[in-house]
Write an enzyme that holds these catalytic residues in place. Structure first.
Site, mmCIF file in Angstrom:
data_model
loop_
_atom_site.group_PDB
_atom_site.id
_atom_site.type_symbol
_atom_site.label_atom_id
_atom_site.label_comp_id
_atom_site.label_asym_id
_atom_site.label_seq_id
_atom_site.Cartn_x
_atom_site.Cartn_y
_atom_site.Cartn_z
ATOM 1 N N GLY A 87 0.840 -1.201 0.000
ATOM 2 C CA GLY A 87 0.000 0.000 0.000
ATOM 3 C C GLY A 87 0.868 1.240 0.000
ATOM 4 O O GLY A 87 1.081 1.905 -1.015
ATOM 5 N N ARG A 121 -2.486 11.662 10.066
ATOM 6 C CA ARG A 121 -1.381 10.803 10.491
ATOM 7 C C ARG A 121 -0.538 11.401 11.617
ATOM 8 O O ARG A 121 -0.010 10.680 12.438
ATOM 9 C CB ARG A 121 -0.468 10.464 9.300
ATOM 10 C CG ARG A 121 -1.169 9.653 8.216
ATOM 11 C CD ARG A 121 -0.203 9.130 7.171
ATOM 12 N NE ARG A 121 0.717 8.183 7.744
ATOM 13 C CZ ARG A 121 1.968 8.448 8.085
ATOM 14 N NH1 ARG A 121 2.500 9.636 7.848
ATOM 15 N NH2 ARG A 121 2.715 7.526 8.637
ATOM 16 N N TYR A 149 -0.563 9.059 14.734
ATOM 17 C CA TYR A 149 0.615 8.201 14.897
ATOM 18 C C TYR A 149 1.888 8.996 15.168
ATOM 19 O O TYR A 149 2.987 8.457 14.981
ATOM 20 C CB TYR A 149 0.899 7.404 13.607
ATOM 21 C CG TYR A 149 -0.235 6.724 12.920
ATOM 22 C CD1 TYR A 149 -1.066 5.847 13.602
ATOM 23 C CD2 TYR A 149 -0.454 6.918 11.555
ATOM 24 C CE1 TYR A 149 -2.093 5.195 12.935
ATOM 25 C CE2 TYR A 149 -1.472 6.267 10.883
ATOM 26 C CZ TYR A 149 -2.292 5.407 11.585
ATOM 27 O OH TYR A 149 -3.289 4.763 10.917
ATOM 28 N N CYS A 171 -9.756 23.152 16.332
ATOM 29 C CA CYS A 171 -9.659 23.487 17.748
ATOM 30 C C CYS A 171 -9.263 22.279 18.585
ATOM 31 O O CYS A 171 -10.062 21.728 19.351
ATOM 32 C CB CYS A 171 -10.973 24.098 18.212
ATOM 33 S SG CYS A 171 -11.203 25.683 17.420
ATOM 34 N N GLU A 172 -8.051 21.840 18.409
ATOM 35 C CA GLU A 172 -7.428 20.748 19.161
ATOM 36 C C GLU A 172 -5.939 21.044 19.155
ATOM 37 O O GLU A 172 -5.379 21.345 18.094
ATOM 38 C CB GLU A 172 -7.580 19.398 18.435
ATOM 39 C CG GLU A 172 -8.975 18.923 18.204
ATOM 40 C CD GLU A 172 -9.380 17.790 19.132
ATOM 41 O OE1 GLU A 172 -8.558 17.358 19.973
ATOM 42 O OE2 GLU A 172 -10.523 17.359 18.998
ATOM 43 N N TYR A 212 -2.574 6.933 3.175
ATOM 44 C CA TYR A 212 -3.214 7.178 4.470
ATOM 45 C C TYR A 212 -3.393 8.679 4.707
ATOM 46 O O TYR A 212 -3.249 9.165 5.829
ATOM 47 C CB TYR A 212 -2.432 6.480 5.604
ATOM 48 C CG TYR A 212 -2.246 5.006 5.323
ATOM 49 C CD1 TYR A 212 -3.329 4.127 5.411
ATOM 50 C CD2 TYR A 212 -1.019 4.493 4.894
ATOM 51 C CE1 TYR A 212 -3.179 2.783 5.103
ATOM 52 C CE2 TYR A 212 -0.866 3.144 4.586
ATOM 53 C CZ TYR A 212 -1.951 2.300 4.686
ATOM 54 O OH TYR A 212 -1.806 0.967 4.374
HETATM 55 C C1 LIG Z 1 -2.934 -2.155 5.575
HETATM 56 C C2 LIG Z 1 -2.698 -3.491 5.009
HETATM 57 C C3 LIG Z 1 -1.777 -3.669 3.964
HETATM 58 C C4 LIG Z 1 -0.945 -2.541 3.399
HETATM 59 O O1 LIG Z 1 0.016 -2.096 4.286
HETATM 60 P P1 LIG Z 1 1.115 -1.054 3.785
HETATM 61 O O2 LIG Z 1 1.930 -0.802 4.997
HETATM 62 O O3 LIG Z 1 0.401 0.162 3.331
HETATM 63 O O4 LIG Z 1 1.884 -1.684 2.704
HETATM 64 C C5 LIG Z 1 -1.635 -4.926 3.427
HETATM 65 N N1 LIG Z 1 -2.341 -5.980 3.895
HETATM 66 C C6 LIG Z 1 -3.230 -5.859 4.909
HETATM 67 C C7 LIG Z 1 -3.977 -7.041 5.365
HETATM 68 C C8 LIG Z 1 -3.429 -4.613 5.501
HETATM 69 O O5 LIG Z 1 -4.292 -4.491 6.512
#
Ligand SMILES: *Cc1c(COP(=O)(O)O)cnc(C)c1O
Length: 420
Positions: A277, A314, A318, A343-344, A372
């Site tokens: 991802g 993010r 995080y 307002c945070e 994300y």
């Molecule tokens: C979120 C997720 C991904 C992707 O993770 P990345 O860190 O963005 O590569 C792949 N597989 C599952 C099952 C996920 O929940």
């Protein structure tokens, strides 16, 4: 590598100057680069060539915009989805159902049925009961659902606790020491075609060692399953490869990852599945914002920008770091805090950071915001839902509209008894 760079002192996305996008669409706005998506997709695929038979399923939760999905479908990627909504997006983008993997710890019975109706290629089971329910649903349709069992290898991915998924106390997968027994029982169901196992230990992994340790455990499990008489044809190795957020960050390259995968999986004789991802989407997008005020502070000035935690969550969620640069830097630097209008106190992108000098009305970008980012946006504080723009060479298009507060308000109702 990405296609956001300065030309004649102005940041461009490919051949488009970012001020032209701000002018046409307003700010804040996410800007994506098609060439960067394509390049990342190709580099990742090439990196895995040494690993043999590979199926790539882009984890669309990282950036599910339908235009982005279309680009990745063009590059031959399938999709890893975690809800029926994501499945609909993948299908709408033209990704064949057979190339879709359905992951997620809380697939509802309704979602399982929808995915069977669509004919998706693989269900990643998270618990035994889910397998039983899926088997019954498929059997009633006279079908066998293709599935793998997600295993929790109990490996610490060494990433932020909120994006670690492969430790035994995490909610994901079944304990690895129970996997063989579960596989024995589930494989007896006519409605299931149980083909192998899956893992995904976390996101933004900065080190290959935890992945390699997890893959070694999966290799042992595959051998045990085969010894128990099971035919194992697929192993899904998940996603998780990190991307550099800070200019000085050094992360494992896709090529290093591919070499490790080839080494760790040598002799498995399976089709390997991957669910990248962030590594595909992260550096393919920026969040373009305008400075509203530079507010004098007691320690450092606050640069108040028109993007906020509802647009890019993010940092608040995080403690993530996003590089901030001026679209047209003067060369001067300053130490400042960067915050949004929400307002945070958590709506703060950086404290005491050395940045380009900016003033009210200037444009800036938060880099590495393609993954994300927009997908986690909300309308908190009754702000508009942030729009998205896709650049391709010298052209650009709005690929998600700015949804105005009026539109959100129009979906709300005052009940009869409160009307006057
Ligand atoms: C979120 C997720 C991904 C992707 O993770 P990345 O860190 O963005 O590569 C792949 N597989 C599952 C099952 C996920 O929940």
């Amino acid at each position: 590598m990405n296609h956001f760079a300065y030309r004649d002192g102005v940041m461009h996305a490919e051949d488009v100057a970012l001020p032209a996008i701000a002018e046409a669409v307003g700010t804040p706005v996410y800007v994506y680069s098609t060439a960067t998506f394509r390049r990342h997709a190709q580099v990742f695929r090439d990196a895995l060539k040494p690993a043999g038979r590979v199926h790539l399923a882009y984890a669309i939760k990282a950036n599910p915009n339908v235009a982005v999905l279309r680009v990745l479908a063009d590059e031959g990627y399938g999709a890893d989805v975690v809800s029926a909504g994501e499945m609909q997006r993948a299908l709408a983008a033209g990704i064949p159902a057979s190339d879709i993997v359905f992951s997620g710890v809380g697939k509802t019975r309704r979602e399982l049925a929808q995915a069977l109706d669509a004919g998706i290629g693989q269900f990643n089971l998270e618990l035994e009961e889910e397998g039983e329910v899926l088997a019954a649903l498929a059997h009633a349709r006279g079908e066998r659902a293709p599935a793998v069992l997600r295993v929790n290898p109990d490996v610490d991915a060494g990433t932020h606790a909120k994006i670690s998924t492969g430790r035994k106390e995490n909610k994901f997968g079944v304990a690895i020491d129970q996997a063989v027994g579960m596989f024995d029982r589930l494989s007896k169901h006519d409605g299931l075609d149980l083909r192998g196992v899956a893992i995904h230990i976390g996101s933004q992994l900065a080190d290959l060692a935890p992945l390699e340790a997890a893959y070694a455990r999966i290799g042992e499990l595959v051998a045990e399953l085969r010894a128990a008489g099971h035919r194992i044809s697929r192993v899904d190795l998940g996603g998780g490869l990190g991307v550099p957020y800070k200019p000085q960050d050094v992360l494992p390259s896709p090529a290093e990852y591919g070499a490790m995968v080839a080494r760790a999986t040598a002799g498995w004789d399976v089709e390997l599945m991957f669910e990248p991802g962030r590594v595909i989407a992260g550096n393919a997008g920026v969040l373009l914002t305008e400075v509203i005020w530079v507010k004098p502070g007691v320690v450092n000035p606050y640069v108040i920008v028109d993007a906020a935690m509802n647009d890019l969550a993010r940092v608040a969620m995080y403690d993530a770091y996003h590089d901030f640069v001026a679209v047209a830097p003067t060369g001067e630097r300053m130490t400042a805090n960067i915050a949004g209008p929400v307002c945070e106190t958590g709506d703060t992108f950086a404290m005491g950071r050395d940045i380009d000098v900016v003033k009210s009305g200037d444009l800036g970008v938060f880099r590495t915001a393609g993954a994300y980012g927009a997908t986690m946006a909300s309308t908190y504080n009754s702000r508009a839902l942030v729009p998205e723009v896709l650049v391709d060479g010298d052209r650009f298009a709005v690929v998600a509209d700015r949804i105005q507060p009026e539109t959100i308000l129009a979906a709300e109702r005052v009940p009869e008894w409160l009307k006057r």
